[in-house]
Structures are given as structure tokens and as C-alpha cells.
Design an enzyme around this catalytic site. Sequence first.
Site, PDB file in Angstrom:
ATOM      1  N   GLY A  59       0.845  -1.194   0.000  1.00  0.00           N
ATOM      2  CA  GLY A  59       0.000   0.000   0.000  1.00  0.00           C
ATOM      3  C   GLY A  59       0.873   1.234   0.000  1.00  0.00           C
ATOM      4  O   GLY A  59       2.045   1.169   0.363  1.00  0.00           O
ATOM      5  N   CYS A  86       5.454  -6.089   1.620  1.00  0.00           N
ATOM      6  CA  CYS A  86       5.808  -4.675   1.598  1.00  0.00           C
ATOM      7  C   CYS A  86       5.132  -3.920   2.754  1.00  0.00           C
ATOM      8  O   CYS A  86       5.476  -4.138   3.902  1.00  0.00           O
ATOM      9  CB  CYS A  86       5.468  -4.090   0.229  1.00  0.00           C
ATOM     10  SG  CYS A  86       6.221  -2.478  -0.007  1.00  0.00           S
ATOM     11  N   TYR A  87       4.135  -3.087   2.474  1.00  0.00           N
ATOM     12  CA  TYR A  87       3.425  -2.395   3.560  1.00  0.00           C
ATOM     13  C   TYR A  87       2.841  -3.417   4.535  1.00  0.00           C
ATOM     14  O   TYR A  87       2.870  -3.221   5.757  1.00  0.00           O
ATOM     15  CB  TYR A  87       2.319  -1.526   2.944  1.00  0.00           C
ATOM     16  CG  TYR A  87       1.445  -0.801   3.947  1.00  0.00           C
ATOM     17  CD1 TYR A  87       1.886   0.328   4.622  1.00  0.00           C
ATOM     18  CD2 TYR A  87       0.143  -1.249   4.205  1.00  0.00           C
ATOM     19  CE1 TYR A  87       1.073   0.985   5.532  1.00  0.00           C
ATOM     20  CE2 TYR A  87      -0.678  -0.589   5.112  1.00  0.00           C
ATOM     21  CZ  TYR A  87      -0.205   0.529   5.777  1.00  0.00           C
ATOM     22  OH  TYR A  87      -1.014   1.174   6.673  1.00  0.00           O
ATOM     23  N   HIS A 173       8.096  -7.515  -3.429  1.00  0.00           N
ATOM     24  CA  HIS A 173       6.846  -7.902  -4.099  1.00  0.00           C
ATOM     25  C   HIS A 173       7.055  -9.193  -4.906  1.00  0.00           C
ATOM     26  O   HIS A 173       7.542  -9.126  -6.031  1.00  0.00           O
ATOM     27  CB  HIS A 173       6.407  -6.789  -5.059  1.00  0.00           C
ATOM     28  CG  HIS A 173       5.901  -5.572  -4.363  1.00  0.00           C
ATOM     29  ND1 HIS A 173       4.606  -5.469  -3.911  1.00  0.00           N
ATOM     30  CD2 HIS A 173       6.514  -4.418  -4.037  1.00  0.00           C
ATOM     31  CE1 HIS A 173       4.437  -4.291  -3.339  1.00  0.00           C
ATOM     32  NE2 HIS A 173       5.575  -3.629  -3.396  1.00  0.00           N
ATOM     33  N   GLU A 175       4.821 -10.839  -6.326  1.00  0.00           N
ATOM     34  CA  GLU A 175       3.794 -10.932  -7.379  1.00  0.00           C
ATOM     35  C   GLU A 175       4.212 -10.272  -8.693  1.00  0.00           C
ATOM     36  O   GLU A 175       3.578 -10.499  -9.706  1.00  0.00           O
ATOM     37  CB  GLU A 175       2.461 -10.335  -6.870  1.00  0.00           C
ATOM     38  CG  GLU A 175       2.439  -8.829  -6.668  1.00  0.00           C
ATOM     39  CD  GLU A 175       3.026  -8.363  -5.321  1.00  0.00           C
ATOM     40  OE1 GLU A 175       3.772  -9.125  -4.696  1.00  0.00           O
ATOM     41  OE2 GLU A 175       2.738  -7.226  -4.920  1.00  0.00           O
ATOM     42  N   SER A 227     -20.091  -3.049 -27.905  1.00  0.00           N
ATOM     43  CA  SER A 227     -19.314  -2.330 -28.922  1.00  0.00           C
ATOM     44  C   SER A 227     -18.680  -3.286 -29.924  1.00  0.00           C
ATOM     45  O   SER A 227     -18.209  -2.874 -30.968  1.00  0.00           O
ATOM     46  CB  SER A 227     -18.210  -1.522 -28.250  1.00  0.00           C
ATOM     47  OG  SER A 227     -17.215  -2.413 -27.755  1.00  0.00           O
ATOM     48  N   GLY A 228     -18.639  -4.570 -29.567  1.00  0.00           N
ATOM     49  CA  GLY A 228     -17.946  -5.521 -30.436  1.00  0.00           C
ATOM     50  C   GLY A 228     -16.510  -5.730 -29.976  1.00  0.00           C
ATOM     51  O   GLY A 228     -15.810  -6.590 -30.468  1.00  0.00           O
ATOM     52  N   GLY A 229     -16.060  -4.928 -29.018  1.00  0.00           N
ATOM     53  CA  GLY A 229     -14.739  -5.130 -28.420  1.00  0.00           C
ATOM     54  C   GLY A 229     -14.801  -6.330 -27.490  1.00  0.00           C
ATOM     55  O   GLY A 229     -15.892  -6.814 -27.167  1.00  0.00           O
ATOM     56  N   ASP A 231     -14.232  -6.780 -24.234  1.00  0.00           N
ATOM     57  CA  ASP A 231     -14.824  -6.701 -22.891  1.00  0.00           C
ATOM     58  C   ASP A 231     -16.354  -6.689 -22.946  1.00  0.00           C
ATOM     59  O   ASP A 231     -17.014  -7.460 -22.245  1.00  0.00           O
ATOM     60  CB  ASP A 231     -14.323  -5.456 -22.141  1.00  0.00           C
ATOM     61  CG  ASP A 231     -12.811  -5.419 -22.065  1.00  0.00           C
ATOM     62  OD1 ASP A 231     -12.197  -6.483 -22.261  1.00  0.00           O
ATOM     63  OD2 ASP A 231     -12.253  -4.333 -21.829  1.00  0.00           O
ATOM     64  N   SER A 232     -16.908  -5.823 -23.780  1.00  0.00           N
ATOM     65  CA  SER A 232     -18.372  -5.774 -23.816  1.00  0.00           C
ATOM     66  C   SER A 232     -18.921  -7.052 -24.442  1.00  0.00           C
ATOM     67  O   SER A 232     -20.012  -7.494 -24.089  1.00  0.00           O
ATOM     68  CB  SER A 232     -18.870  -4.518 -24.532  1.00  0.00           C
ATOM     69  OG  SER A 232     -18.574  -4.562 -25.895  1.00  0.00           O
ATOM     70  N   SER A 233     -18.163  -7.677 -25.331  1.00  0.00           N
ATOM     71  CA  SER A 233     -18.632  -8.934 -25.926  1.00  0.00           C
ATOM     72  C   SER A 233     -18.703 -10.029 -24.872  1.00  0.00           C
ATOM     73  O   SER A 233     -19.667 -10.798 -24.819  1.00  0.00           O
ATOM     74  CB  SER A 233     -17.708  -9.384 -27.064  1.00  0.00           C
ATOM     75  OG  SER A 233     -17.758  -8.452 -28.105  1.00  0.00           O
ATOM     76  N   LYS A 370      -6.956  -8.187 -18.726  1.00  0.00           N
ATOM     77  CA  LYS A 370      -7.291  -8.397 -20.146  1.00  0.00           C
ATOM     78  C   LYS A 370      -7.066  -9.841 -20.598  1.00  0.00           C
ATOM     79  O   LYS A 370      -7.912 -10.424 -21.266  1.00  0.00           O
ATOM     80  CB  LYS A 370      -6.422  -7.449 -20.983  1.00  0.00           C
ATOM     81  CG  LYS A 370      -6.929  -7.212 -22.369  1.00  0.00           C
ATOM     82  CD  LYS A 370      -8.149  -6.342 -22.332  1.00  0.00           C
ATOM     83  CE  LYS A 370      -8.535  -5.769 -23.636  1.00  0.00           C
ATOM     84  NZ  LYS A 370      -9.639  -4.798 -23.446  1.00  0.00           N
TER      85      LYS A 370
END
Length: 514
Positions: A59, A86-87, A173, A175, A227-229, A231-233, A370
Site C-alpha cells: 500500500g 511490503c506495507y 513484491h 507478485e 461495442s464488439g470489443g 470486454d463488452s462482448s 485483459k
Amino acid sequence: MKYDTILVLDFGGQYCHLIGRRIREHGVYSEIVAHDIKPEEIRLLKEKFNVKGLIFSGGPASVYEPNAPKPNPHILDAELPILGLCYGHQLIAQMVGGKVEPAKEREYGIAYVTINKPVGVLKGLNAKEKVWMSHGDTVFSIPADYEVLAHTENCPVAAFRHKKKPIYGLQWHPEVVHTEKGTKMLRNFIFEVCKCKANWKMEDIIEKMIEEIKTEVGEGKAIIALSGGIDSSVATALAAKAIGNRLTAVFVDHGFMRENEPEFVKNVFQKFKLNLIITDAQKRFLEKLREVTDPEKKRKIIGEEFIRVFEEIAEKTGADCLIQGTIYPDRIESGFRKFSDKIKTHHNVAGLPIKIKFKKIIEPLRDLYKDEVRRVAKMLGLPKEIVSRQPFPGPGLAVRIIGELTEEKVRIAKKADKIVREEIEKSGLEENLWQYFAVLTDTKATGVKGDARAYGYVVAVRLVESREAMTASFAKIPYEVLERISTRVTNEISEVTRVVYDVTHKPPATIEWE
Ligand code: XMP
């Protein structure tokens, strides 16, 4: 069956979600929870999940700041293995009475730690390991019931553990990919310390998202802007599986879509049980955009008109829930959208006020990255063209047509865009490109076509490599491919006399021209 689960307590670090994702990669379920979750709340979660361990994320705060986020004071007694990063590492040290102070030298970036004792989370590591650090405070000492497992020149307690209980802290970190053995460290925690079984699969997240949509929408109706992208698909496909034709997906064709895009979307989604509306609104948009040349004004008009069209349809359907394909990077402060927002107004449904009041806004993909969305898309049986799509801006080709938007210019831009896409895909270069497209400039140039003087448009070709769109490089592709693009564009589009290649990186240029 209950999944073995690791809970990640979110102390506001930019890598918090990455920790969850890294754990899921190993087939162990992980959820992000509030940093001050109470032991009773964990007990309640145990009814749903087999909670096997806790990770305190990093953080931005210092443990000494007055409003620094702190965990519940009884959390260390939850009788679960704990790993502080870390934090989170500094917090545990502070809670148990260690000495945490501002570092003499702030460590940021790659560091080499000396492993004093390769046990527990550090099992199997070498005496020196390359790790990623980013901290202002440092743990200088830890009480006697703890032992130091690693140190650096500036950081005497870079890793520790309790001598009897499974409580660990790492200043670095694990990760992030820059920590060379980060995966091993996380696996040690998950499998050696917490004794998790890898009984979770990506398919399970699909079930969970579908369940969530069902519960949230209840008996009601929902609407989504498709939108056809990717994410929305994906969000549309999930919602269709959850609520069938109580879902209306609206594809607003503002006229600046790629060639055949509305047909393509119709084709993909007719297989799903949903109510698909494709509106042809090109005339309406062009009307609003007449004589507008300023790029920001163009973006604003398109964004607003888009929302108005969407609202009109939404009102008719009587939907009380709005579903959106927002993914995790859209939400992080340091994500490319926010960064780009300062430079140009990005167009997406979330960014503009919708006048309709929805009972709920549902964002099933909100915790995914993504590439996880791409995996979900594949599992849902969406075609390759959707799974591996290049990003496409909300205002579409409108930000790739310089100056006033006219029907003629839109027609030329669509043809040029199609040629660039076809040639790049034919040559197999698309795998390495973030985006590849044509820009119709507002400049005209002299040429010679069929022995006669011609005076026509200049088309620019933009091919970029990038990881996050924050920065990008123009691609150094073979001249032969550029030559084929140039020949086809000038041959097949009579209004174009010249093709140029954009050799500017981002920064200083942006990826899109407007
Ligand atoms: P720039 O041009 O700012 O673009 O370097 C960075 C990335 O964002 C995409 N982009 C958009 N995406 N709505 C979006 O959803 C928008 O209005 C928009 N404008 C640009 C661009 O294609 C690139 O991938």
C-alpha cells in the site's frame, strides 16, 4: 465443493489485484477483501470457501501516517497462515512490536537480498535473490519470537517469520515479474505453508459471474452497450447465459465502425439467446458533427450522442439494470485510461452521465485482467476475431479522420483501414502489434494516376507495439509489407494519392491521431 481459498487484504497497493490473479494462476481461488475485515467475517466466509490463508497487500501509506489503513487488531489470532508483503510486512512488524522507521535510503526497483534461512516461503531459494522493492519505511528489528529470514544492505529485516506460527513478512513484491523467483515464493506460501489444494479452475469463475448476474438482475431486465470489443462482448455473452432474452444488447452504429462491423456483431451474437438491437445512427451523428474540426469537440459530441441514442433504447426496453464490461485495469488509478484521460477525453459508457436511473450497475468482469478476459472469451466459445481483437477506440474511425467528418471521408477511411488490417493479418504480423490501422489525414497531395495529374488525400499508416498503451513504439516491419499496403491503398481508393508511414513513438505522439 468448497475451494481452498486465499484472502488478500487490500491495503491500497497497485499490485493488490495482481496478487489475487497470481494465486488463481496456480489453481487456487483468491478473493480481495477489505483491509479491516474482522475475524468473524472471515468465519462467515468459511461457509462458502475453505479459507486457508491471508495475504496483506502492499500500500502507498506509511504505517505512521494518521490515516494509514490498519487491519483488525485481532487478525493475527485468526489462526490462519499470514503473509505480509511490503506495507503488509511493515504492518505485521509494527503490530507485534518490531521497529519500523523511515529508511535512510529509499529502495526502489531491483534489489538483491541475502537469504539467511531458506525455509517456509523462502524454501529452495539461493543465498542471493533478485527481487523488486519499492518502500520508504523499513523494518529494523523484530521481537524474539520472530526470526529474520533475509536482509539487504539497507534493510536488516527484509523477510521474517514467527518461530512457531505460520506468519511471514516479505519487504519485496513476489507478485511482480521482476522478482525472479516470485512464483516460487507464492507457491511456497500457498502449497507448503497454507497446504492448499489446487481445486479451482478458470471455468469456475464463469459460473460465479453468471450466478452474480442472475442474482443481481433478479426478476428484472438488463441492458448493455455492446461495442464488439472483447470486454463488452464477454460481458454480453455472460449476461445472455444468465438471463437470456431479458437482456437487451445495444450496438450503436455511429457510422465510424470498421467495415462490416455491424454484420459481424450480429453474426456472432445471433447464436446467443438475447435481444440484440443494432441501430444505424450514422446520419444523426454526421448531422451533429457538421463543420466540427476540433478533435476534443468531436469526441465530446460523439460521446454525448452515443449516450442519448443508448438512453432512448434503454427507456423503451424498461431495463432496470445496466451491465458494463469494465475490467480491472479500467478501474486502477494508474491505469492507461486515467493516464490518457488527461490527454484526451476517452469515450466509453462509464465515462458519461446517463440520465436514466438504473437500479443496479453490474460489472461482472471488474476483477479480471485483459488476458483473463481473453481466456473467458475463448471458454465461452466466442470466435477468434473477438478473442484476439486489437483495441478499438469508442469514437471509432472518427478519431482517425482528421478535420471535418464527411460521408466521403468515412468511406475512404473504412477502405484504407480494411486494407491495412488485411495486409498485416496476411503477413502474420498482427501477433506482435498492439494496434494497426490507417489514418485519413486532412492533407491533400499531388500524384500521377494513369498518366494524368491527380490531387488526392494522404493516408498515414500507424502500426504500434505496446504492452499497456501507456507507451508505444512504431513497429519496424518489413518494407515489403508497407509497400503492399501503399500499392493497394492508392490502387483501390481513387481519392488517395499518397501513403506515409507514421514513425513516431508514444510519447511524444499518442497512438490515435486525435
Ligand atoms: P492514445 O491515443 O491516448 O490511446 O495513445 C491509448 C489507447 O486507448 C485507445 N483509445 C480509446 N479507447 N475509448 C476507448 O475505449 C476512447 O475514446 C479511446 N481513445 C483512444 C487507443 O486506441 C489506444 O489503444
